[in-house]
Design an enzyme around this catalytic site. Structure first.
Site, short mmCIF file in Angstrom:
data_model
loop_
_atom_site.label_atom_id
_atom_site.label_comp_id
_atom_site.label_asym_id
_atom_site.label_seq_id
_atom_site.Cartn_x
_atom_site.Cartn_y
_atom_site.Cartn_z
N GLY B 59 6.21 -0.91 0.11
CA GLY B 59 7.30 -0.95 1.08
C GLY B 59 7.99 -2.29 1.20
CB SER B 60 9.23 -3.81 4.26
OG SER B 60 10.03 -4.89 4.65
CB SER B 61 11.21 -7.83 1.15
OG SER B 61 11.70 -7.20 0.02
CB SER B 62 9.94 -7.78 6.39
OG SER B 62 11.33 -7.81 6.27
#
Lengths: 418, 133
Positions: B59-62
């Site tokens: 999922g997310s880069s964050s």
């Protein structure tokens, strides 16, 4: 890892503290990735500007105090605030102030205040074959798959490190051999009506993420020359349910004129077939409730494109949003400007649609307290909103979303799925 | 078992073995250390103070930011053991170490060895990637 003289000078601190810290992060991550050396990049897209706590401020401030400045054209992802509609922010004022400070730090480092998660919708975007350092999972998969640019799946922090050094690890999806498909995703038995609808693509993407993990798929059985918005919906969904950084849609994406080209010398490890049943299941997974009490409709994750706004305005026609429903569309400020010039922004506003820029409705408190379920046309929003906002979500097409918003309760066209 | 340290360090604790990968952003609450992704099989469990066994990232880069902030706040796992390298997880650990001098080791195990980790099992990680069971 082999380092150039410049890389080594940066790492040794001879180019200042910002270059040292940035090169240290790049080389440490590069070593974990198994990179033999670093390569030059031509641009960067930064996700680190979205506020997640003190660590973001500390890191950006260290870079700025150490003389950091980007050396390649660098765009900024969504942040926590809508600077064009600041009144929409309903969060804690201290968090809002910190988020604002983080945005200012990234501008001070020389990044362009684009504030969009769809930098591929900006006029200047990478060309085929360009090496870039992009963060933001949906932007990464789009850059690799649709533009044929090359970026690894970068996370926060290394994006800005690459931008201020102009260097990135020569590994992962930067390298030819890692860009070839390893398995085939074969779409078969799906009705022509569904294949022809935008709605198929986020659902297919959600399924793809679940089976691909971080592998590269070659998708067959779809029409050729798919439009960018469909590929964007497919990729962003796959990068949420899985860690897909690249896919090939045979006949549509630039490294996959044929299945053979997409695979190169690889023999596919497996052929995954996806038909009506798998798609029905994937669609079902994207909703968390069967309730039809509608509170909010949120479109524009990733940020709506010009073409998506035109479509929304068509579907809406002269209908207005029901008084018991709040409807939002998120987009970038560049697209906002264009829909303003074309009169679409006004039409939407008059119909009761709130346009959100610079941010997204699921990362920051902009929505009023939701009484009822949330509806969206985005598989990514459907995936993350229940965890982020503690809402129940229903996924539907843009037509479903508009119809529901107008009548004030959830209505979906089930005929496509029988 | 001998793994490859992606971020070298030591840790001792019990294993929380995830049946599916977790995106820390959107799937984890840094204030409490709990998994909040409602679709996740281990939803509701706390990763804080435990050795997290997770095959891969997702999922997310964050996730890098959320993980680094959790390390700073003390709600992160003590260490993460993976079966596929994940740069986004490594980044979070590297940045927390560079900024605050707090180490959350990340170790890469071969898939077969990873499978031998048992939920609740007490393990000790060493600097060189060795895992004592």
């Amino acid at each position: 890892m082999r380092l150039s003289e410049d890389d080594q000078a940066a790492l040794d601190g001879r180019r200042g503290e910002a270059q040292r810290l940035a090169m240290r992060v790049i080389t440490r991550v590069g070593e974990a990735m198994g990179a033999a050396d670093l390569l030059d990049i031509t641009g960067a897209h930064i996700d680190s500007c979205l506020y997640h706590g003190q660590v973001g401020l500390d890191f950006a401030q260290r870079l700025l105090d150490g003389g950091g400045e980007v050396v390649v054209p660098t765009t900024l992802n969504v942040a926590s605030l809508d600077l064009i509609h600041p009144e929409l922010y309903r969060g804690d004022p201290d968090t809002g102030a910190a988020a604002r400070q983080l945005m200012e730090l990234y501008e001070a480092l020389g990044c362009s205040p684009t504030w969009t998660c769809a930098p591929y919708q900006l006029e200047a975007r990478p060309d085929f074959g360009d090496h870039v350092a992009w963060a933001e999972s949906n932007a990464i998969v789009f850059a690799n798959s649709v533009l044929g640019a090359r970026t690894h799946r970068y996370g926060d922090f290394i994006d800005i490190c690459a931008a201020i050094t102009g260097r990135a690890p020569a590994a992962g999806l930067h390298l030819d051999e890692n860009r070839l498909a390893t398995f085939e995703l074969r779409v078969e038995g799906v009705s022509p009506e569904l294949v022809d609808r935008d709605l198929l693509y986020p659902v297919l993407g959600h399924f793809l993420g679940g089976v691909a993990g971080s592998e590269v798929a070659a998708i067959t059985g779809l029409p050729s020359h798919l439009g960018e918005d469909r590929l964007k919906a497919l990729g962003s969904a796959a990068a949420s349910s899985g860690s897909v950084g690249l896919f090939h849609a045979v006949g549509s994406t630039p490294e996959a004129a044929t299945l053979e080209q997409a695979l190169g010398l690889n023999t596919p490890t497996r052929i995954v077939k996806v038909g009506p049943k798998q798609l029905r299941d994937a669609r079902k997974e994207l909703s968390t409730t069967a309730s039809s009490k509608l509170g909010v409709v949120s479109l524009g994750t990733p940020h709506y494109s010009m073409a998506e706004f035109v479509r929304l305005a068509e579907v809406l026609g002269n209908q207005v949003v029901h008084r018991s429903v709040a409807m939002y569309v998120s987009t970038g400020r560049d697209v906002l400007l264009e829909i303003g010039l074309r009169g679409i922004a006004r039409v939407l506003q008059d119909a009761g649609v709130q346009i959100v820029t610079d941010t997204c409705t699921y990362i920051t408190p902009v929505m009023a307290e939701v009484d009822g379920v949330a509806m969206t046309d985005s598989a990514k929003w459907a995936y993350y909103a229940p965890g982020n906002l503690a809402v129940e979500v229903v996924f539907g097409s843009v037509e479903d979303c508009v119809r529901s918003a107008v009548v004030g309760r959830v209505v979906r066209d089930e005929d496509l799925w029988v | 078992m001998r793994g490859r340290p992606l971020v070298a360090g030591t840790a001792v604790g019990d294993v929380l073995r995830l049946d599916e990968p977790l995106s820390f952003w959107g799937g984890f609450d840094g204030a409490t250390g709990r998994i909040v992704d409602r679709r996740h099989p281990q939803s509701g469990q706390s990763v804080a103070g435990r050795i997290l066994a997770m095959t891969s990232g997702k999922g997310s880069s964050s996730t890098s930011s959320v993980l680094a902030e959790a390390i700073r706040e003390g709600t992160a796992p003590l260490a993460i053991i993976m079966a596929e390298p994940d740069e986004i997880v490594v980044l979070g650990a590297v940045v927390a170490e560079e900024l605050y001098g707090v180490t959350m080791p990340v170790v890469l195990l071969a898939a077969k060895a990873w499978e031998r980790l048992r939920p609740g099992q007490f393990v000790a990680l060493q600097d060189d990637g060795t895992i004592l069971m």
